[in-house]
Design a protein around this motif. Sequence first.
Motif, short mmCIF file in Angstrom:
data_model
loop_
_atom_site.label_atom_id
_atom_site.label_comp_id
_atom_site.label_asym_id
_atom_site.label_seq_id
_atom_site.Cartn_x
_atom_site.Cartn_y
_atom_site.Cartn_z
N ILE A 1 0.84 -1.20 0.00
CA ILE A 1 0.00 0.00 0.00
C ILE A 1 0.88 1.25 0.00
O ILE A 1 1.72 1.44 0.88
N LEU A 2 0.68 2.06 -1.03
CA LEU A 2 1.43 3.32 -1.17
C LEU A 2 0.49 4.47 -0.88
O LEU A 2 -0.58 4.57 -1.49
N GLY A 3 0.89 5.36 0.04
CA GLY A 3 0.09 6.56 0.31
C GLY A 3 0.78 7.77 -0.30
O GLY A 3 1.96 8.02 -0.04
N MET A 4 0.06 8.49 -1.14
CA MET A 4 0.66 9.66 -1.78
C MET A 4 0.03 10.93 -1.26
O MET A 4 -1.19 11.14 -1.38
N ILE A 5 0.84 11.82 -0.69
CA ILE A 5 0.35 13.12 -0.20
C ILE A 5 0.82 14.18 -1.18
O ILE A 5 2.02 14.41 -1.33
N GLY A 6 -0.14 14.79 -1.87
CA GLY A 6 0.19 15.74 -2.94
C GLY A 6 0.05 15.07 -4.30
O GLY A 6 0.67 14.05 -4.56
N THR A 7 -0.82 15.64 -5.14
CA THR A 7 -1.04 15.04 -6.47
C THR A 7 -0.77 16.08 -7.57
O THR A 7 -1.44 16.11 -8.60
N GLY A 8 0.26 16.92 -7.35
CA GLY A 8 0.61 17.95 -8.32
C GLY A 8 1.53 17.44 -9.41
O GLY A 8 1.57 16.24 -9.71
N GLY A 9 2.29 18.37 -9.98
CA GLY A 9 3.10 18.09 -11.15
C GLY A 9 4.14 17.00 -11.01
O GLY A 9 4.53 16.37 -12.00
N MET A 10 4.65 16.76 -9.80
CA MET A 10 5.69 15.76 -9.62
C MET A 10 5.13 14.37 -9.31
O MET A 10 5.88 13.39 -9.26
N ALA A 11 3.82 14.26 -9.07
CA ALA A 11 3.25 13.05 -8.46
C ALA A 11 3.37 11.80 -9.34
O ALA A 11 3.67 10.71 -8.84
N TYR A 12 3.13 11.94 -10.64
CA TYR A 12 3.05 10.71 -11.45
C TYR A 12 4.37 9.95 -11.49
O TYR A 12 4.40 8.73 -11.33
N GLU A 13 5.49 10.66 -11.66
CA GLU A 13 6.77 9.97 -11.69
C GLU A 13 7.15 9.42 -10.31
O GLU A 13 7.88 8.44 -10.20
N LEU B 1 -4.76 7.76 5.55
CA LEU B 1 -3.69 7.39 4.61
C LEU B 1 -2.43 7.00 5.39
O LEU B 1 -1.82 5.96 5.12
N VAL B 2 -2.04 7.84 6.34
CA VAL B 2 -0.77 7.63 7.05
C VAL B 2 -0.80 6.32 7.83
O VAL B 2 0.18 5.56 7.83
N LYS B 3 -1.93 6.04 8.48
CA LYS B 3 -2.03 4.83 9.32
C LYS B 3 -2.02 3.55 8.50
O LYS B 3 -1.60 2.50 8.98
N CYS B 4 -2.51 3.61 7.26
CA CYS B 4 -2.67 2.39 6.46
C CYS B 4 -1.54 2.10 5.49
O CYS B 4 -1.46 0.99 4.94
N SER B 5 -0.67 3.07 5.23
CA SER B 5 0.29 2.90 4.13
C SER B 5 1.57 2.20 4.59
O SER B 5 2.08 2.46 5.68
N ASP B 6 2.10 1.33 3.72
CA ASP B 6 3.43 0.74 3.95
C ASP B 6 4.51 1.75 3.58
O ASP B 6 5.57 1.81 4.20
#
Lengths: 316, 316
Positions: B127-139, B188-193
């Motif tokens: 499980i990946l948690g991503m905080i921030g979905t702006g211009g850098m997020a996809y890579e 998100l923080v509690k569940c992510s590896d």
Amino acid sequence: MKVFTEAEVKANYHMADAICDIEQLLKNMDDISQTTRTVIPTGDGAKSMLYMPCVHLGKQQGIIKITSITPDNPQHQRPTTQANIIITDLKTGEHIASLDGNYLTRLRTGALSGIATNYMSRTDSQILGMIGTGGMAYEQLLGNLEVRPIQKVLLFNRTIEKAKTFVAQVADKHPEIEFEIVSDVSDLVKCSDIINCQTQSTTPVFDAADVQNGTHINGIGSYRPEMKEMDNRLFPKASHIVFDDLEGVKEEAGEFIEADAKGLFSFANHHDDLKGCVVDGNTVREKDSITIFKCVGAAYFDLAVALGAWNKLNTH
Amino acid sequence: MKVFTEAEVKANYHMADAICDIEQLLKNMDDISQTTRTVIPTGDGAKSMLYMPCVHLGKQQGIIKITSITPDNPQHQRPTTQANIIITDLKTGEHIASLDGNYLTRLRTGALSGIATNYMSRTDSQILGMIGTGGMAYEQLLGNLEVRPIQKVLLFNRTIEKAKTFVAQVADKHPEIEFEIVSDVSDLVKCSDIINCQTQSTTPVFDAADVQNGTHINGIGSYRPEMKEMDNRLFPKASHIVFDDLEGVKEEAGEFIEADAKGLFSFANHHDDLKGCVVDGNTVREKDSITIFKCVGAAYFDLAVALGAWNKLNTH
């Protein structure tokens, strides 16, 4: 990004443009922001990369000149110095053009000598003496021709064959000029109204005692501390010594660094630069005095010609 | 000089290439020479030009990344940051290529997170948690997907609409992954590896108390002293903190500069960087520990991907 080769830049941007654009920039230096250049050694000796960025805050355009120095290149029929200029539009942030920087570097250096000759030499100067007929020489000739009624060009080069090759290449383009190669540099120095030095010499290429009153000298060759092209015993005799960029000369021009150390000249008491000549707009000479211009180059001169050339190329 | 657009670079050079090329470079850092970057302010606020040169002495190739920062660009539907990379062949001195640097910057940053995740996170991280979905997020997503068997991606963004747009754009490309947008970052923080932060926040984007043992965190957002993306109360709990570039983090990463000042962390006692992880080749974690990777970027990472991309483009 649009890419322009040396041939394309050369076809669209000329000596008169460069002199005009550099003078304009010198009148508005408050708009310029630059940092010291960055050098990264990349091999033995002088092998290196040079990075010279500069921005024009008023026009909101910026450049960086990227130069490679590859000392063993002449063995492989390639130039030692290769420059490229990238232009950025600061209004949009877009990197808009790549210009070959070799011709532009030679042109801006010739234009600087032309500006100095225009403000410092006698207006009736007719004989130009050129010491050194290497890669920078042709644009030095053009800079002087642009501003003075030169009728005769005397040439001296350590290897005389290279002087002959140079004359063979340029004489046809300037049929109104008489070219004469001399084997004794003293003859050139004694007869010339303007002497233009463009060598990489580490010892003086002329004798100060040969320089006549009323002569103007441009020295563009010494750009490293070990290079000492002009005889610095001449400096105390000069009525005016003008630099293109004081900080650059202090760091790079060998004959001035040595002269300052020996007490033949003092950086501390020196304030004349090309900006002063152009902005004040007065010729700084008396008829019978000796005047000297020393040029080492700076990124804002590259900025002036790169933006000028881009303007011509983009509207062509 | 050959010019390659973002689309051309993107079509020929991918995340697996970037991870491989950066790891190779980290194993041979003796071959790299770089200087501190040059910044010239060009207007109000953060408006500026950045120049980052770097050379690979072994390969005899050099680059400079030229970046414009134009803060009001988003109002005009243009990107704030625009990068261009010029490559010079140091053997011949020729300036051989201009590569759009926007994708390469995002890709190398994603690759750095990928490398950190590979050496620092649990191998069974799903499980990946991503905080921030702006211009850098996809890579950043791609970097993690490359090295771990991610099955689910949790996403949080301050403006939830932007998270929805991001998922709409990427979900089709990754049908094997379940994407879920959360409205409470604690979930998100509690569940992510693995937690991957890519924001420009000046205050912590998560609460240290929510981070579970066994979690790995990548922080790529804080690249100026006023930015403090990660909650630095977490730092004393971490078994390992690794930087991409120690000198860069000391100067730029706000949460670490603050933590050092407050005594939550000490730069003086810190030696772990990505080079150590890769060169030593060992994973530095215990199963139940918290690990942190902080990335600010450096010119040698741009060098690695630019030369790698050029190699692919030139032989294609």
